[in-house]
Design a protein around this motif. Sequence first.
Motif, short mmCIF file in Angstrom:
data_model
loop_
_atom_site.label_atom_id
_atom_site.label_comp_id
_atom_site.label_asym_id
_atom_site.label_seq_id
_atom_site.Cartn_x
_atom_site.Cartn_y
_atom_site.Cartn_z
N GLY A 1 -17.60 53.56 -21.00
CA GLY A 1 -16.09 53.14 -22.10
C GLY A 1 -14.88 54.35 -21.54
O GLY A 1 -14.42 54.82 -20.73
N PRO A 2 -14.10 53.92 -22.76
CA PRO A 2 -12.10 54.30 -21.80
C PRO A 2 -12.25 55.70 -21.76
O PRO A 2 -12.35 56.02 -22.70
CB PRO A 2 -11.39 53.33 -22.85
CG PRO A 2 -12.09 53.04 -23.92
CD PRO A 2 -13.56 52.95 -23.71
N ARG A 3 -10.86 55.99 -21.03
CA ARG A 3 -10.80 57.58 -21.06
C ARG A 3 -10.55 57.77 -22.53
O ARG A 3 -9.02 56.73 -23.11
CB ARG A 3 -10.41 58.25 -19.53
CG ARG A 3 -10.87 57.97 -18.59
CD ARG A 3 -10.25 58.48 -17.51
NE ARG A 3 -8.87 57.98 -17.52
CZ ARG A 3 -8.27 57.24 -17.51
NH1 ARG A 3 -9.17 55.75 -16.08
NH2 ARG A 3 -6.47 56.56 -16.93
N PHE A 4 -10.01 58.62 -22.77
CA PHE A 4 -9.25 59.21 -23.95
C PHE A 4 -7.87 58.85 -23.57
O PHE A 4 -7.11 58.66 -24.87
CB PHE A 4 -10.06 61.18 -24.74
CG PHE A 4 -11.06 60.07 -25.44
CD1 PHE A 4 -12.14 58.96 -25.43
CD2 PHE A 4 -11.69 62.40 -25.57
CE1 PHE A 4 -12.84 59.47 -26.03
CE2 PHE A 4 -12.80 62.13 -26.26
CZ PHE A 4 -13.78 60.59 -26.32
N GLY B 1 -6.94 62.90 -31.40
CA GLY B 1 -5.99 62.36 -31.66
C GLY B 1 -6.38 60.77 -31.08
O GLY B 1 -5.78 59.98 -30.91
N LEU B 2 -7.64 60.56 -31.25
CA LEU B 2 -8.22 59.29 -31.07
C LEU B 2 -8.26 57.81 -32.04
O LEU B 2 -7.82 56.97 -31.93
CB LEU B 2 -9.79 59.05 -30.92
CG LEU B 2 -10.18 59.78 -29.66
CD1 LEU B 2 -11.34 59.94 -29.18
CD2 LEU B 2 -9.12 59.66 -28.47
N LEU C 1 -7.67 55.44 -24.53
CA LEU C 1 -7.42 55.03 -26.34
C LEU C 1 -6.07 55.70 -26.59
O LEU C 1 -5.96 54.99 -28.01
CB LEU C 1 -8.61 56.50 -26.56
CG LEU C 1 -10.02 55.18 -26.43
CD1 LEU C 1 -11.22 56.37 -27.47
CD2 LEU C 1 -9.85 53.93 -26.95
N ARG C 2 -5.36 56.77 -26.62
CA ARG C 2 -4.52 57.11 -26.95
C ARG C 2 -3.42 56.44 -27.19
O ARG C 2 -2.16 55.99 -27.78
CB ARG C 2 -3.85 58.83 -26.61
CG ARG C 2 -5.69 59.69 -27.71
CD ARG C 2 -4.82 61.08 -27.17
NE ARG C 2 -4.89 61.43 -26.02
CZ ARG C 2 -6.31 62.08 -25.79
NH1 ARG C 2 -6.80 62.12 -26.34
NH2 ARG C 2 -6.22 62.05 -24.18
N MET D 1 -7.36 44.46 -19.32
CA MET D 1 -7.02 44.17 -20.58
C MET D 1 -7.73 45.94 -21.61
O MET D 1 -6.57 45.74 -22.47
CB MET D 1 -8.36 43.07 -20.59
CG MET D 1 -8.92 41.63 -20.45
SD MET D 1 -9.91 40.72 -20.88
CE MET D 1 -9.41 39.67 -20.03
N GLN D 2 -8.12 46.20 -21.04
CA GLN D 2 -8.39 47.43 -22.66
C GLN D 2 -6.65 48.29 -22.73
O GLN D 2 -6.56 49.12 -22.72
CB GLN D 2 -9.79 48.60 -21.56
CG GLN D 2 -10.41 47.73 -21.36
CD GLN D 2 -11.70 48.71 -21.23
OE1 GLN D 2 -11.68 50.14 -20.41
NE2 GLN D 2 -13.18 48.49 -21.36
N ALA D 3 -6.74 48.33 -20.81
CA ALA D 3 -5.16 49.23 -20.89
C ALA D 3 -3.94 48.19 -21.13
O ALA D 3 -3.38 49.21 -22.04
CB ALA D 3 -4.61 49.10 -19.49
N ALA D 4 -4.00 46.95 -21.55
CA ALA D 4 -3.06 46.54 -22.65
C ALA D 4 -3.82 46.60 -24.05
O ALA D 4 -2.63 45.80 -24.70
CB ALA D 4 -2.63 45.25 -22.25
N MET D 5 -4.92 47.39 -24.52
CA MET D 5 -4.80 46.93 -26.21
C MET D 5 -3.99 46.73 -27.20
O MET D 5 -2.71 48.51 -26.87
CB MET D 5 -6.60 47.32 -25.89
CG MET D 5 -7.54 46.86 -25.70
SD MET D 5 -8.60 47.52 -26.08
CE MET D 5 -8.83 49.38 -25.26
#
Length: 325
Positions: free
Chosen positions: A276-279, A308-309, A282-283, A209-213
Amino acid sequence: MCNDGRVDEPLDARSVQRALTAAHLYYVQDRTMEAIARELGTSRSTVSRLLAQARATGIVDIRIRSPFAAPQLLEEHLAERFGVTAQVVPVPDDANEVERLERVSVAAAHLLGDLIREDMTVGVAWGSTTAAISRRLAPQQVHGTTFVQLNGSGNTHTTGLLYASEILSRFAAAYGGSAQQFPVPAFFDDPRTKSAMWRERSTRRILAMQAAMDLVVFSTGSADSRVPSHVYSGGYLEAQELASLETEGVVGDVATVFFRADGSSDGIPLNERATGPRFDVLRAVPRRLCVVSGVSKLASLRGALAAGLVTDLVVDEAVARALAD
């Protein structure tokens, strides 16, 4: 021309400024006319007249638009320098940190009403700022929206589930969406335990889910913040861990992943245990809303920008000026 045949006189700059201030306090910050009158040192009837002037002169339409160059120039400067879409929130210089956080959070909550759309997956980092935002969200039905917790919240004193779930649940309730908790500790004791947990199907579901945000909402954590960042004040870090972060030159974190002033996060031992998610994850998110109040978070905000977040930024005017300097 007025109804009695008199020609309206143009407002002078001071009158326009007062009308703008009153409108922003009333429509965006949800302040009462009595509170605005106290802040401006005037009467309630004068505030009512200023709001009427704001509507009549086009300062207030659906949104508040500033006719002055200063806030717009600040936002344009931040856009040019950092490549972000910025919203600068006017806050009196003598406002305390709690009031400053409240006003910035109100502005961020309004902005989220524009950013959140149907069938989105929205990541939410728990913390003092997102907690404040969650309490000011305007209810709005958005079909198929999922809100996912970015990082675990447990520590040796508490599971942290109640704190994190309250924030997530407010987001889900405001938009008629679903909430997906992440029931793991904020930091594992051993990186190998984290690696094993990350192979579990239940955990992989949240990571997917986080990878598809489509959107992520966060603030930057800072040990020096005057409104204490929850990760530093909530019993998540031992004294030796804080000392290690200082040795590594850490200036802040996003969702319990720490970074230095130049935005780098590699080689920081605590990150190997953080949930927490790796940067790089997030990027990859198209819209990344960072909300910061108070110049005591300036170093951590600069680090997050260097990493670059951030694509969208809501800050108070003092922070914006400091960033622009």
